[in-house]
Design a protein around this motif. Sequence first.
Motif, PDB file in Angstrom:
ATOM      1  N   ALA B 143      35.716 -11.410   3.460  1.00  0.00           N
ATOM      2  CA  ALA B 143      34.517 -12.154   3.059  1.00  0.00           C
ATOM      3  C   ALA B 143      34.853 -13.630   2.836  1.00  0.00           C
ATOM      4  CB  ALA B 143      33.920 -11.553   1.782  1.00  0.00           C
ATOM      5  N   HIS B 144      36.042 -13.894   2.283  1.00  0.00           N
ATOM      6  CA  HIS B 144      36.473 -15.287   2.120  1.00  0.00           C
ATOM      7  C   HIS B 144      36.615 -15.980   3.484  1.00  0.00           C
ATOM      8  CE1 HIS B 144      37.412 -14.471  -2.095  1.00  0.00           C
ATOM      9  NE2 HIS B 144      37.640 -15.750  -2.261  1.00  0.00           N
ATOM     10  N   VAL B 145      37.221 -15.279   4.444  1.00  0.00           N
ATOM     11  CA  VAL B 145      37.376 -15.882   5.774  1.00  0.00           C
ATOM     12  C   VAL B 145      35.993 -16.127   6.392  1.00  0.00           C
ATOM     13  CG1 VAL B 145      38.347 -15.601   8.088  1.00  0.00           C
ATOM     14  CG2 VAL B 145      39.637 -14.812   6.108  1.00  0.00           C
ATOM     15  N   SER B 146      35.085 -15.139   6.250  1.00  0.00           N
ATOM     16  CA  SER B 146      33.737 -15.295   6.813  1.00  0.00           C
ATOM     17  C   SER B 146      33.024 -16.489   6.183  1.00  0.00           C
ATOM     18  CB  SER B 146      32.906 -14.028   6.582  1.00  0.00           C
ATOM     19  OG  SER B 146      33.595 -12.907   7.061  1.00  0.00           O
ATOM     20  N   PHE B 147      33.132 -16.621   4.849  1.00  0.00           N
ATOM     21  CA  PHE B 147      32.531 -17.778   4.192  1.00  0.00           C
ATOM     22  C   PHE B 147      33.165 -19.066   4.710  1.00  0.00           C
ATOM     23  CE2 PHE B 147      32.821 -20.976   0.801  1.00  0.00           C
ATOM     24  CZ  PHE B 147      31.473 -21.276   0.685  1.00  0.00           C
ATOM     25  N   GLY B 148      34.488 -19.027   4.927  1.00  0.00           N
ATOM     26  CA  GLY B 148      35.191 -20.200   5.452  1.00  0.00           C
ATOM     27  C   GLY B 148      34.648 -20.644   6.805  1.00  0.00           C
ATOM     28  N   LEU B 149      34.201 -19.682   7.626  1.00  0.00           N
ATOM     29  CA  LEU B 149      33.637 -20.047   8.931  1.00  0.00           C
ATOM     30  C   LEU B 149      32.388 -20.909   8.746  1.00  0.00           C
ATOM     31  CD1 LEU B 149      33.944 -16.656  10.865  1.00  0.00           C
ATOM     32  CD2 LEU B 149      35.473 -18.627  10.969  1.00  0.00           C
ATOM     33  N   LEU B 150      31.533 -20.537   7.774  1.00  0.00           N
ATOM     34  CA  LEU B 150      30.308 -21.315   7.525  1.00  0.00           C
ATOM     35  C   LEU B 150      30.656 -22.691   6.949  1.00  0.00           C
ATOM     36  CD1 LEU B 150      28.077 -18.535   5.904  1.00  0.00           C
ATOM     37  CD2 LEU B 150      28.082 -19.331   8.274  1.00  0.00           C
ATOM     38  N   TRP B 151      31.542 -22.681   5.951  1.00  0.00           N
ATOM     39  CA  TRP B 151      31.938 -23.943   5.309  1.00  0.00           C
ATOM     40  C   TRP B 151      32.574 -24.881   6.343  1.00  0.00           C
ATOM     41  CZ3 TRP B 151      36.208 -24.131   0.931  1.00  0.00           C
ATOM     42  CH2 TRP B 151      36.297 -25.427   0.434  1.00  0.00           C
ATOM     43  N   GLY B 152      33.499 -24.338   7.144  1.00  0.00           N
ATOM     44  CA  GLY B 152      34.187 -25.159   8.143  1.00  0.00           C
ATOM     45  C   GLY B 152      33.216 -25.750   9.158  1.00  0.00           C
ATOM     46  N   THR B 153      32.198 -24.962   9.537  1.00  0.00           N
ATOM     47  CA  THR B 153      31.198 -25.467  10.476  1.00  0.00           C
ATOM     48  C   THR B 153      30.468 -26.664   9.862  1.00  0.00           C
ATOM     49  OG1 THR B 153      30.926 -23.221  11.273  1.00  0.00           O
ATOM     50  CG2 THR B 153      29.222 -24.796  11.901  1.00  0.00           C
TER      51      THR B 153
END
Lengths: 94, 199
Positions: B143-153
């Motif tokens: 879930a942290h990695v998935s959230f990171g995808l949104l934040w990074g975008t």
Amino acid sequence: MAELFPKEHVLGFIGSIILTFAALSVIWIDDISLIGGLVILWITALAQASLQLVLFMHIGETADKKALYISTIYAVVVGLLTVFGSLLAMIWGY
Amino acid sequence: MSKHNNSVPLEYSTEENDLKIFGFWVFLGAEIVLFATLFTVYFVLVDRTGSGPIGADLFELKPLLIETFLLLTSSFTIGLGVHAMRLGRVKPMIFFYVITLLLGAGFVATEVDEFLHFIHEGATIQTSAFTSSLFTLLGTHGAHVSFGLLWGTAIIIQVVRHGINARTANKAFIFSLYWHFLDVVWIFLFSFIYLKGMM
């Protein structure tokens, strides 16, 4: 182009791949003892984590590095006490 | 704008920037403790498998290696992204950040596939205390990695729009700390969940 791939980063990446294979040795060595395997895993995991913190996260780079180290080490100590304190009380039978 | 300090990289250049980076390290300390508590639950319950499968029945080398190399490589590429940012090279920086997120997306896809394999093998989050703690620990990281995808975008969009300045450099650097931290957590999952389970 070469300036975009600094030597430390490339070497650090190669190092992290070597450490990954070193850790994988625990499932490839036949009849490895639990303790022996855990020693290998601890060494490779700590080396790998330190490599990330120092090389890629630039922890030691600024004037406030002492505060960063204290905060991070404090968190790690609390984490280790939680893990091993619980194992001591609930699993290892003391 | 507060005064600029030119002796440090742009992302640290104002007092506010410096404090935000320090604050993020304190947050990462809290994240370390969060993952430590989840590891604790897992280690305490790892042998409580009931009539369900044990770790050695579930874990497979192939998806594990794919996940590990995707995440290790993404940690390397975001390091290169920060390096390019410090050189003031906006295009290479964006390129490396995009590659990082693509590798991260590959990681999440592989992990979802792996979870489906676990479920197919008869291990759901309700099967045993072992599988509950396993899914909670791996899932929290995923879930942290998935959230990171949104934040990074969101970070990439800001850099594309505004270029590299003290604000965007600070945000991009803090995101890189988060991403490297997730790789550090993965190293411990890889070693003490998967490899110990397969030993």
